[in-house]
Design a protein around this motif. Sequence first.
Motif, mmCIF file in Angstrom:
data_model
loop_
_atom_site.group_PDB
_atom_site.id
_atom_site.type_symbol
_atom_site.label_atom_id
_atom_site.label_comp_id
_atom_site.label_asym_id
_atom_site.label_seq_id
_atom_site.Cartn_x
_atom_site.Cartn_y
_atom_site.Cartn_z
ATOM 1 N N PRO A 336 -21.252 4.136 -17.246
ATOM 2 C CA PRO A 336 -21.011 5.079 -18.341
ATOM 3 C C PRO A 336 -22.137 5.137 -19.359
ATOM 4 O O PRO A 336 -22.221 6.091 -20.128
ATOM 5 N N ALA A 337 -23.006 4.129 -19.381
ATOM 6 C CA ALA A 337 -24.143 4.131 -20.307
ATOM 7 C C ALA A 337 -25.413 4.650 -19.642
ATOM 8 O O ALA A 337 -26.516 4.382 -20.119
ATOM 9 N N ALA A 338 -25.267 5.423 -18.570
ATOM 10 C CA ALA A 338 -26.439 5.950 -17.862
ATOM 11 C C ALA A 338 -27.293 6.825 -18.760
ATOM 12 O O ALA A 338 -28.499 6.956 -18.532
ATOM 13 N N GLY A 339 -26.682 7.439 -19.789
ATOM 14 C CA GLY A 339 -27.427 8.301 -20.691
ATOM 15 C C GLY A 339 -28.143 7.573 -21.807
ATOM 16 O O GLY A 339 -28.786 8.211 -22.650
ATOM 17 N N ASP A 340 -28.052 6.237 -21.819
ATOM 18 C CA ASP A 340 -28.734 5.440 -22.842
ATOM 19 C C ASP A 340 -30.069 4.933 -22.312
ATOM 20 O O ASP A 340 -30.177 4.534 -21.146
ATOM 21 N N PHE A 341 -31.083 4.912 -23.182
ATOM 22 C CA PHE A 341 -32.362 4.283 -22.842
ATOM 23 C C PHE A 341 -32.244 2.806 -23.186
ATOM 24 O O PHE A 341 -32.194 2.433 -24.354
ATOM 25 N N ASP A 342 -32.184 1.964 -22.149
ATOM 26 C CA ASP A 342 -31.879 0.549 -22.353
ATOM 27 C C ASP A 342 -32.781 -0.281 -21.450
ATOM 28 O O ASP A 342 -32.555 -0.380 -20.241
ATOM 29 N N ILE A 343 -33.811 -0.898 -22.042
ATOM 30 C CA ILE A 343 -34.769 -1.646 -21.226
ATOM 31 C C ILE A 343 -34.218 -2.979 -20.760
ATOM 32 O O ILE A 343 -34.862 -3.659 -19.944
ATOM 33 N N THR A 344 -33.026 -3.372 -21.231
ATOM 34 C CA THR A 344 -32.396 -4.590 -20.730
ATOM 35 C C THR A 344 -31.502 -4.305 -19.524
ATOM 36 O O THR A 344 -30.864 -5.229 -18.994
ATOM 37 N N ARG A 345 -31.450 -3.070 -19.079
ATOM 38 C CA ARG A 345 -30.586 -2.689 -17.962
ATOM 39 C C ARG A 345 -30.914 -3.534 -16.726
ATOM 40 O O ARG A 345 -32.071 -3.598 -16.286
ATOM 41 N N SER A 346 -29.900 -4.152 -16.155
ATOM 42 C CA SER A 346 -30.118 -4.990 -14.978
ATOM 43 C C SER A 346 -28.835 -5.042 -14.147
ATOM 44 O O SER A 346 -27.764 -5.347 -14.693
ATOM 45 N N PRO A 347 -28.937 -4.722 -12.870
ATOM 46 C CA PRO A 347 -30.137 -4.263 -12.166
ATOM 47 C C PRO A 347 -30.447 -2.812 -12.516
ATOM 48 O O PRO A 347 -29.561 -2.079 -12.970
ATOM 49 N N ASN A 348 -31.682 -2.426 -12.286
ATOM 50 C CA ASN A 348 -32.114 -1.050 -12.577
ATOM 51 C C ASN A 348 -32.655 -0.448 -11.284
ATOM 52 O O ASN A 348 -33.861 -0.290 -11.104
ATOM 53 N N ARG A 349 -31.756 -0.133 -10.385
ATOM 54 C CA ARG A 349 -32.144 0.306 -9.043
ATOM 55 C C ARG A 349 -32.158 1.830 -8.969
ATOM 56 O O ARG A 349 -31.295 2.456 -8.370
ATOM 57 N N HIS A 350 -33.171 2.403 -9.584
ATOM 58 C CA HIS A 350 -33.355 3.852 -9.518
ATOM 59 C C HIS A 350 -34.136 4.213 -8.255
ATOM 60 O O HIS A 350 -34.643 3.323 -7.544
ATOM 61 N N ILE A 351 -34.248 5.506 -7.984
ATOM 62 C CA ILE A 351 -35.032 5.964 -6.826
ATOM 63 C C ILE A 351 -36.056 7.018 -7.261
ATOM 64 O O ILE A 351 -36.370 7.941 -6.515
ATOM 65 N N SER A 352 -36.583 6.864 -8.457
ATOM 66 C CA SER A 352 -37.463 7.903 -8.994
ATOM 67 C C SER A 352 -38.789 8.032 -8.248
ATOM 68 O O SER A 352 -39.501 9.016 -8.437
ATOM 69 N N PHE A 353 -39.135 7.045 -7.424
ATOM 70 C CA PHE A 353 -40.297 7.182 -6.552
ATOM 71 C C PHE A 353 -39.890 7.582 -5.135
ATOM 72 O O PHE A 353 -40.688 7.505 -4.205
#
Length: 416
Positions: A336-353
């Motif tokens: 639910p906090a996907a819209g927050d910029f949070d550098i402590t997010r873990s795990p951060n398994r995005h696929i932006s590449f």
Amino acid sequence: MSLPPAPGSPCPARRLVLDPLVGDIEGEHARLRAAGPLAAVELPGGVPAWAVTRQAEARALLTDPRLVKDIGAWHAWRRGEIPADWPLIGLANHGRSMFTVDGDDHRRLRAPVQQALNSRRVAGMRARITELTRELLDALPDDGRPVDLKTAFALPLPMTVVSELMGVGPGRRAGFRALFDTFLSTRTAPAEVGANQAELTAVMRSLADARRDRPGSDLTSTLVATRESDDPFTDEEIVSTLQLMIGSGYETTVCLLVNAVVNLSAHPDQLALVRSGAVGWDAVVEETLRYSAPNSNFLIRFATEDVPVGERVLPRGDALVVSYGAIGRDERRHGPAAGDFDITRSPNRHISFGHGPHVCVGAALARLEGRVALAALYGRYPELTLAVPAERLSHRPTVTQNALSELPVLLGPATP
């Protein structure tokens, strides 16, 4: 140009029109997510397509052999409904490279580039990236007036890095930028599309010819040298690979650096965390990639069969866009906090590449440039702030990139 639906294809009640001027990128991404995992969209020029907007579905489609890069599988193209001067045609049909083929051909064309950008070689580039970063910071003005950080820092760093990797001399680089800006822009007039692509091809061929006569240790020389191997690249494959590597090799990293500065400026609590050492700059890079994906809409794949996606079907012969900008804030993946910029997010398994066989071959280099550049920038200018409110920043007219036109900042006092 507005195209009719393909015979036998479902006719969505409403297609989401991707704004060619990118007036509200976050709002557009939110609307794409709200439309479901497979959204009917209209690309600039009235071209119909589909966009995958959620991470689980995107991962599945990016490894699905029924989705191919061959433009011949696009029914609208085969029927002559996509004109050769469509402004975005170069992203779907720019010649044979690892970007436009699959299977064995893709692996063959990817192999020398992947070898040149393996983890050991990328790690060996750190010292040069650090040196270039310091030179650019030293050259920034100290008169207290606003600085366009994109032009002065975020763009020349990756442009120089990829140019040196490819063996492109300083005299060619400004011309490359203008050609690729035109290549990606949705404002490019149809009459300019062919001429721009012809000039890009001619410039890349000239670069290859120069390395054929005077080979060096750069990647262009490596590609040219395959002509003497048992599995040679054709001239078209060399030229198309050069265009792909140079264009994508700097544009993504520019967006990463610019968007990271914007995000940290808008979230001073996050900047304080990284400056305190509680969180590393690698976390800033990864969260920026997720939260503000540099490639907002990645063109383009084609369905060779009907492919179910959620409650919809991607019809055979239709085009698929991967909307990384929407996917990055997918609540089903990031909570639910996907819209927050949070550098402590873990795990951060995005696929932006990306994901699967076509995952970005330069991802490790872009990440390294991001970590080195951001750490040095904020180490030199710890009080850096935006010179204008964030809402006044404008995007370049390209539906494929999350790219600001400029980034005016106030540097503040420099540390010794």
